[in-house]
Design a protein around this motif. Structure first.
Motif, PDB file in Angstrom:
ATOM      1  N   CYS A  73       0.884  -1.162   0.000  1.00 16.39           N
ATOM      2  CA  CYS A  73       0.000   0.000   0.000  1.00 16.39           C
ATOM      3  C   CYS A  73       0.924   1.214   0.000  1.00 16.39           C
ATOM      4  CB  CYS A  73      -0.892  -0.011   1.238  1.00 16.39           C
ATOM      5  SG  CYS A  73      -1.957   1.441   1.327  1.00 16.39           S
ATOM      6  N   THR A  79       0.083  -6.102 -10.186  1.00 12.55           N
ATOM      7  CA  THR A  79      -1.348  -5.884 -10.306  1.00 12.55           C
ATOM      8  C   THR A  79      -1.756  -4.693  -9.456  1.00 12.55           C
ATOM      9  OG1 THR A  79      -1.685  -8.260 -10.569  1.00 12.55           O
ATOM     10  CG2 THR A  79      -3.619  -6.947 -10.032  1.00 12.55           C
ATOM     11  N   SER A  80      -2.514  -3.792 -10.052  1.00 13.60           N
ATOM     12  CA  SER A  80      -3.054  -2.646  -9.333  1.00 13.60           C
ATOM     13  C   SER A  80      -4.469  -2.961  -8.889  1.00 13.60           C
ATOM     14  CB  SER A  80      -3.061  -1.413 -10.240  1.00 13.60           C
ATOM     15  OG  SER A  80      -3.859  -0.391  -9.668  1.00 13.60           O
ATOM     16  N   ILE A 116      -1.065   4.896 -12.551  1.00 14.48           N
ATOM     17  CA  ILE A 116      -0.139   5.764 -11.820  1.00 14.48           C
ATOM     18  C   ILE A 116      -0.254   7.183 -12.373  1.00 14.48           C
ATOM     19  CG2 ILE A 116       2.252   6.130 -11.095  1.00 14.48           C
ATOM     20  CD1 ILE A 116       0.914   3.437 -10.183  1.00 14.48           C
ATOM     21  N   TYR A 129      -1.917   3.912  -3.818  1.00 15.51           N
ATOM     22  CA  TYR A 129      -1.763   2.822  -4.777  1.00 15.51           C
ATOM     23  C   TYR A 129      -1.634   1.518  -4.003  1.00 15.51           C
ATOM     24  CZ  TYR A 129      -0.502   6.775  -7.720  1.00 15.51           C
ATOM     25  OH  TYR A 129      -0.490   7.981  -8.382  1.00 15.51           O
ATOM     26  N   ASP A 130      -2.503   0.579  -4.289  1.00 16.98           N
ATOM     27  CA  ASP A 130      -2.420  -0.761  -3.710  1.00 16.98           C
ATOM     28  C   ASP A 130      -1.994  -1.697  -4.829  1.00 16.98           C
ATOM     29  OD1 ASP A 130      -3.571  -0.427  -0.921  1.00 16.98           O
ATOM     30  OD2 ASP A 130      -5.128   0.502  -2.151  1.00 16.98           O
ATOM     31  N   VAL A 131      -0.835  -2.303  -4.663  1.00 19.23           N
ATOM     32  CA  VAL A 131      -0.309  -3.187  -5.705  1.00 19.23           C
ATOM     33  C   VAL A 131       0.095  -4.522  -5.100  1.00 19.23           C
ATOM     34  CG1 VAL A 131       0.467  -1.342  -7.240  1.00 19.23           C
ATOM     35  CG2 VAL A 131       2.018  -2.217  -5.529  1.00 19.23           C
ATOM     36  N   LEU A 144      -1.349   0.619 -14.822  1.00 16.13           N
ATOM     37  CA  LEU A 144      -1.452   0.513 -13.372  1.00 16.13           C
ATOM     38  C   LEU A 144      -2.165   1.707 -12.743  1.00 16.13           C
ATOM     39  CD1 LEU A 144       2.098  -0.912 -12.586  1.00 16.13           C
ATOM     40  CD2 LEU A 144      -0.068  -2.162 -12.755  1.00 16.13           C
ATOM     41  N   GLN A 162      -6.487  -0.669  -7.686  1.00 13.49           N
ATOM     42  CA  GLN A 162      -7.320   0.449  -8.121  1.00 13.49           C
ATOM     43  C   GLN A 162      -7.772   0.300  -9.575  1.00 13.49           C
ATOM     44  OE1 GLN A 162      -4.762   0.904  -6.051  1.00 13.49           O
ATOM     45  NE2 GLN A 162      -5.635   2.051  -4.363  1.00 13.49           N
ATOM     46  N   SER A 163      -6.852  -0.029 -10.467  1.00 15.59           N
ATOM     47  CA  SER A 163      -7.226  -0.130 -11.884  1.00 15.59           C
ATOM     48  C   SER A 163      -7.791  -1.500 -12.231  1.00 15.59           C
ATOM     49  CB  SER A 163      -6.028   0.173 -12.789  1.00 15.59           C
ATOM     50  OG  SER A 163      -5.110  -0.907 -12.792  1.00 15.59           O
ATOM     51  N   PHE A 183       7.228   6.144  -8.207  1.00 18.66           N
ATOM     52  CA  PHE A 183       6.849   4.753  -8.460  1.00 18.66           C
ATOM     53  C   PHE A 183       7.996   4.003  -9.137  1.00 18.66           C
ATOM     54  CE2 PHE A 183       4.303   1.134  -9.790  1.00 18.66           C
ATOM     55  CZ  PHE A 183       3.416   1.003  -8.737  1.00 18.66           C
TER      56      PHE A 183
END
Length: 96
Positions: free
Chosen positions: A19, A44-45, A71, A27-29, A69, A47-48, A79
């Motif tokens: 996070c 992997t995002s 961004i 951004y949570d990836v 992603l 959010q998107s 990032f």
């Protein structure tokens, strides 16, 4: 079933969840390392809802991964620094 299974591989993958918080965005990836991705990691995002395969050599190709992603332009440099940290550090293949 109308499919023929040509191959099946099982592995224990290293999966990391991050996070990240910038000045204005979150951004949570999730990053999945696998021997099946030909040296790339699956990023992997949340959010998107989209994913992309990336390696350290792809970090400067932000026009390729940033839109996928989600961004924001003002966060791309930070990032990229994050990706350098997580994609250039070696992961242990024997964990798979």
């Amino acid at each position: 079933m109308n499919f023929d299974i040509l191959s099946e591989n099982k592995e224990n993958q290293a999966i990391h969840h991050y996070c990240l918080l910038s000045q204005d965005y979150r951004y949570d990836v999730t990053i999945v390392y696998s021997a099946q991705f030909l040296g790339k990691a699956m990023v992997t995002s949340i959010q998107s809802g989209r994913m992309i395969l990336l390696c350290a050599n792809d970090i400067n190709l932000d026009q390729y991964w940033a839109p996928t992603l989600g961004i924001e332009q003002e966060d791309i440099a930070d990032f990229q620094d994050f990706l350098k940290l997580v994609l250039q550090s070696p992961f242990h293949v024997e964990e798979y």
